[in-house]
Each structure stands twice: as structure tokens, then as C-alpha cells.
Design an enzyme around this catalytic site. Structure first.
Site, PDB file in Angstrom:
ATOM      1  N   ASN A 118       9.472  16.154 -11.093  1.00 57.82           N
ATOM      2  CA  ASN A 118       9.027  15.364  -9.623  1.00 57.82           C
ATOM      3  C   ASN A 118       9.841  15.934  -8.651  1.00 57.82           C
ATOM      4  O   ASN A 118      10.058  16.984  -8.411  1.00 57.82           O
ATOM      5  CB  ASN A 118       8.670  13.916 -10.130  1.00 57.82           C
ATOM      6  N   ASP A 119      10.476  14.900  -8.064  1.00 56.91           N
ATOM      7  CA  ASP A 119      11.108  15.230  -6.483  1.00 56.91           C
ATOM      8  C   ASP A 119      11.879  16.364  -6.348  1.00 56.91           C
ATOM      9  O   ASP A 119      12.480  16.752  -7.302  1.00 56.91           O
ATOM     10  CB  ASP A 119      11.908  14.234  -6.247  1.00 56.91           C
ATOM     11  N   GLN A 171      14.039  16.856  -9.939  1.00 58.96           N
ATOM     12  CA  GLN A 171      13.733  15.658 -10.995  1.00 58.96           C
ATOM     13  C   GLN A 171      13.153  16.334 -12.338  1.00 58.96           C
ATOM     14  O   GLN A 171      12.042  16.887 -12.162  1.00 58.96           O
ATOM     15  CB  GLN A 171      13.178  14.585 -10.782  1.00 58.96           C
ATOM     16  N   ARG A 231      18.946   4.550  -3.201  1.00 58.42           N
ATOM     17  CA  ARG A 231      18.939   5.940  -3.821  1.00 58.42           C
ATOM     18  C   ARG A 231      18.393   6.938  -2.763  1.00 58.42           C
ATOM     19  O   ARG A 231      17.830   6.821  -1.650  1.00 58.42           O
ATOM     20  CB  ARG A 231      17.835   5.699  -5.156  1.00 58.42           C
ATOM     21  N   ASP A 232      18.491   8.216  -3.491  1.00 57.72           N
ATOM     22  CA  ASP A 232      17.815   9.372  -2.913  1.00 57.72           C
ATOM     23  C   ASP A 232      18.751   9.927  -1.686  1.00 57.72           C
ATOM     24  O   ASP A 232      18.415   9.801  -0.513  1.00 57.72           O
ATOM     25  CB  ASP A 232      16.655   9.180  -2.442  1.00 57.72           C
ATOM     26  N   GLU A 292      11.196   6.170   0.159  1.00 61.57           N
ATOM     27  CA  GLU A 292      11.919   7.030  -0.859  1.00 61.57           C
ATOM     28  C   GLU A 292      12.175   8.208  -0.263  1.00 61.57           C
ATOM     29  O   GLU A 292      11.524   8.719   0.791  1.00 61.57           O
ATOM     30  CB  GLU A 292      11.349   7.098  -2.315  1.00 61.57           C
TER      31      GLU A 292
END
Length: 453
Positions: A18-19, A35, A144-145, A197
Site C-alpha cells: 500500500n502507501d 508499506q 502517524r505518517d 493521512e
């Protein structure tokens, strides 16, 4: 070979993706972290996967860079060369690459801290900093992130990070000790039921004027205008402490109007070139459920970004990087004459000079139903509809089927730029001011293409 594996959109050989994380160019080589769950086809214990490319079109998968451990799973983050600014001597050597990530520990509630891993300049070895976390959670469950950049004007590192449904801004003189500066977004832009996000922050020059502005990119995990997850952005000014939106608080701007363009991140290390961004081509509505035999998930094509003054204000323009564009097989398509691609990775462009009341449809993969329809509804307005039928392997309640219409402001002929890669479709319109990205699972990825006016 899996007929649905894309040729130029990066995907892992096996497992889940993913990301995009840690997008950076070092010594001419593009590094893309992401990810990854290398042991399954669903979102699971998060690792950082790693891939490299010299041209952004052809990617080589590298060994896993970061592994989950007692300190937590390795959630999303960013990468920056230590030599771009000042770094605490106990943190890294000048030639190191710093990987900022979120250490996520499950629980009720879960805990998310910001941490650092240190890589050599060749990105062949990775070690987590013994002093982690460098920024413990201040309290929000969703923290996060981290995206980290060097802010030359104030000679400090800047971190933007998820603060629930807003973005926190932190600063540091040495990349080790961080202090809170401000927060942005609680009453601005679009909000869904979940957190904002994967933030990103970068300067950009207004095309034709030389004026500098700043772009703040935010992922909507739920509540995007087309349904599910998607990417919005803000145009503003940043002084090293506060991001100020140049538009009204209710203005909503999107990097892509399709269902499958999320967690967008820009590359660092470009040395003054136009910003370059990549996204995850999926949607949290159904990301864990598409039919897959060996891998699940892909990245978008990398796009170069410009900032364009339009009659309605400053807007991001996006174009697929030229080296990537050149890699696709060109296809000649004329309205009314079906064309058959020579491969399942092809591109074509079309200029549509429709008048009020006219309509243009695009059908792909040898199927009769159009995936893209544009209608001229006024001299300065076009209505665009994206269609995607249900898939038998994905439960209807997952929202894979799409019938979504928006109006775009555009006078005169409409330029349409189409990239198809084994079922991944990215369509740009009006000089890259509007993009529509969607995944399909066709029976014939290289099937007939039909434009009908």
C-alpha cells in the site's frame, strides 16, 4: 505470468503493497519504499518494501528494508539525505539517508510514535536508531505518517504528521529533538469519518510567474468525493511555522477524481526540478478483496507537478514523467474507428472539440460499456462520468462498482491523455488539471479500444 500484472506501474513480486514511503532520489537513482506485507495478500504486519529505478518506468524490487519488531510495526513515512541540513552527530553521518517512520503498536488504544532508521547512501543497509522514538505520541490516537523536509529559510527540519483530522507541524534544528509549531486543517477542506493521512509538504513555483507557493497534500482514508479514499491538496504559504491556505476554508481540491489514487508522496532529492509524486492505486473500500493470485496492489505512474493560475485560482497541473510516457506503446485512436493495442501497456491522446450537447465515450478491453464519458454541458463546462462494473470476486457492498460524475470547468477543445497498463487506467484532461485513475480486472487487458462521438 499474471496477465493483470502491470508493466510500468510498480507492483511487488509477491505479497501486499500500500502507501508509498520514503520516495527519494540519491546519486541519480530513484528509491521507492512502500508499506508491505510480504507474507500475505491482505494488510498485515507492516514492513517497508524497497524498489529502485533509473528511469521511473522500470523498477527493480530490492530486499525488505525495515521489519516490524517489539517497538512496533513500520508504518508510513519519508526519506531525506542527512546532508540536506544539520543532523545531530549521534544520529547519522553526513552521507547517510534518514528514514522517518511511524512505530505502530497495536492495543486498545494503539500507540503511534515517530522513529528513525538510518541507511547508508547506497541504501543497502538499514538500522533503527537506538534512541527511538524521536517524537513520542502527544496524545492523539492517530499520530502517524511523518513527512520530513529541510526548510532552508529557517535552517530547520520540518515534519508534517497526522493529528487525527488535522495535520501537525513540528520543527527541529538537528532532526533529533522536535518541537510543535502549529496545526492545520480542522475546519478546512474535506473531512471524512477517519483521520487525514500521509501528509506531504513541498514548495512549488507558479508557472509563468516565478512566484513561490507551498502545497500541502492530505490523504482522505474515507469520504473522498468519488467514494472511499482519495487525495486532496491545499495551496498556501509556509513560513517554517504555520501553513496558511490561500483559498477559502470550504474550497476542496483533489489531485485525482478517480477511485484509485491514495497516499500520494513526492520525491525528495530532486535539486530544483518540478516536484514528482507517486500514489497507491487502490481504495480502502475494497483494497483487501480484489482477485489476486500472487500480489495485491500497485503504485501509480509518477507525475511531474506544476502550479497553474486558472480563472478559478491556483491549481496543480500534473503530467506523467516523460521517460515513463516514452516507455508505453503509442496507440493511434480516432473517434469512430476501433483500434487494437499491440500490448496491454499503451497510451494515446485525443483532442475533443465537442460543442454544447455533444458527447464522447471511451471503451476499453474490448468491452462495449464505456469507462469514460465526457459531455459538453456549457461553453465552459464539461461533465465527466467514470464507469466501472461490479466484479464477481468483490462483494457489492465493498463499493468497487463505480458510476461517478463531476463537472470540470474548461472552455475550448478538451485534451485527453490516456495510459492503460494491464487493467490500470489513468486519464488526464485539460492539460493535466483533472485526473481520473481507476483499476479494472478485464478478461482481455489488450482488448479493443473504441472512441465514439
Amino acid at each position: 505470468m499474471n496477465p493483470l500484472r502491470p508493466r510500468y506501474h510498480f507492483s511487488p513480486q509477491a505479497g501486499w503493497i500500500n502507501d508509498p514511503n520514503g520516495a527519494v532520489r540519491v546519486d541519480g537513482l530513484y528509491h521507492l519504499f512502500y508499506q508491505a506485507n510480504p507474507h500475505g495478500l491482505v494488510h498485515g504486519p507492516m514492513h517497508w518494501g524497497h524498489a529502485t529505478s533509473v528511469d521511473l518506468a522500470n523498477w527493480t524490487e530490492q530486499p525488505i528494508a525495515l521489519y516490524p519488531e517489539a517497538s512496533g510495526q513500520c508504518f508510513s513515512g519519508s526519506a531525506v539525505a542527512a546532508r540536506e541540513g544539520r543532523v545531530a552527530p549521534e544520529l547519522a553521518a553526513d552521507d547517510a539517508i534518514l528514514l522517518f517512520y511511524t512505530a505502530h503498536r497495536d492495543g486498545s488504544p494503539y500507540v503511534e510514535d515517530q522513529a528513525i532508521a538510518i541507511a547508508d547512501r547506497g541504501m543497502t543497509s538499514f538500522r533503527k536508531f537506538a534512541g527511538n522514538p524521536v517524537l513520542p505520541t502527544p496524545g492523539p490516537r492517530d499520530f502517524r505518517d511523518p513527512k520530513v523536509i529541510w526548510h532552508a529559510a529557517t535552517q530547520r527540519w520540518i515534519m508534517v504528521v497526522t493529528h487525527g483530522q488535522s495535520i501537525g507541524i513540528y520543527s527541529s534544528s538537528d532532526a533529533l529533538s522536535w518541537q510543535a509549531e502549529s496545526e492545520f486543517g480542522r475546519s478546512e477542506g474535506r473531512h471524512g469519518t477517519g483521520p487525514w493521512e500521509c501528509p506531504d509538504l513541498f514548495p512549488i513555483t507558479v508557472e509563468g510567474s516565478g512566484e513561490q507557493a507551498w502545497i500541502l497534500v492530505v490523504g482522505l482514508g474515507q469520504g473522498h468525493i468519488s467514494g472511499g479514499s482519495g487525495t486532496q491538496y491545499f495551496v498556501g504559504d509556509f513560513d517554517g511555522q504555520v501553513f496558511r491556505n490561500r483559498h477559502s476554508a470550504e474550497t476542496e481540491l483533489f489531485m485525482d477524481w478517480g477511485r484509485d489514487y491514495y497516499a500520494t508522496q513526492s520525491f525528495s532529492g530532486l535539486n530544483g526540478e518540478d516536484p514528482l509524486a507517486v500514489a497507491w492505486m487502490s481504495n480502502w473500500l475494497y483494497a483487501n478483496h480484489p482477485p489476486s493470485e500472487d500480489f495485491r496492489g500497485s503504485m501509480s505512474l509518477p507525475r511531474r507537478l506544476t502550479l497553474i493560475e486558472t480563472p478559478h485560482g491556483l491549481r496543480l497541473g500534473q503530467r506523467v514523467d516523460e521517460a515513463v510516457r516514452a516507455a508505453f506503446d503509442p496507440l493511434s485512436v480516432a473517434a469512430g474507428t476501433p483500434a487494437t493495442p499491440s500490448s496491454a501497456a499503451y497510451r494515446f491522446a485525443h483532442r475533443w472539440a465537442g460543442e454544447v450537447g455533444d458527447e464522447l465515450t471511451l471503451s476499453l478491453f474490448g468491452e462495449a460499456d464505456p469507462v469514460f464519458t465526457v459531455r459538453r454541458t456549457a461553453s465552459d463546462t464539461c461533465s465527466v462520468t467514470i464507469n466501472r462494473g461490479a466484479h464477481p470476486a468483490i462483494a457489492p457492498e465493498r463499493g468497487f462498482a463505480t458510476d461517478f460524475t463531476i463537472d470540470i470547468i474548461h472552455a475550448g477543445p478538451l485534451d485527453i491523455d490516456v495510459f492503460v497498463d494491464h487493467g490500470l487506467v489513468e486519464i488526464g484532461c485539460a492539460g493535466g488539471l483533472h485526473w481520473f485513475s481507476n483499476i479494472y480486472f478485464p478478461a482481455d487487458p489488450a482488448g479493443r479500444v473504441t472512441l465514439a462521438a
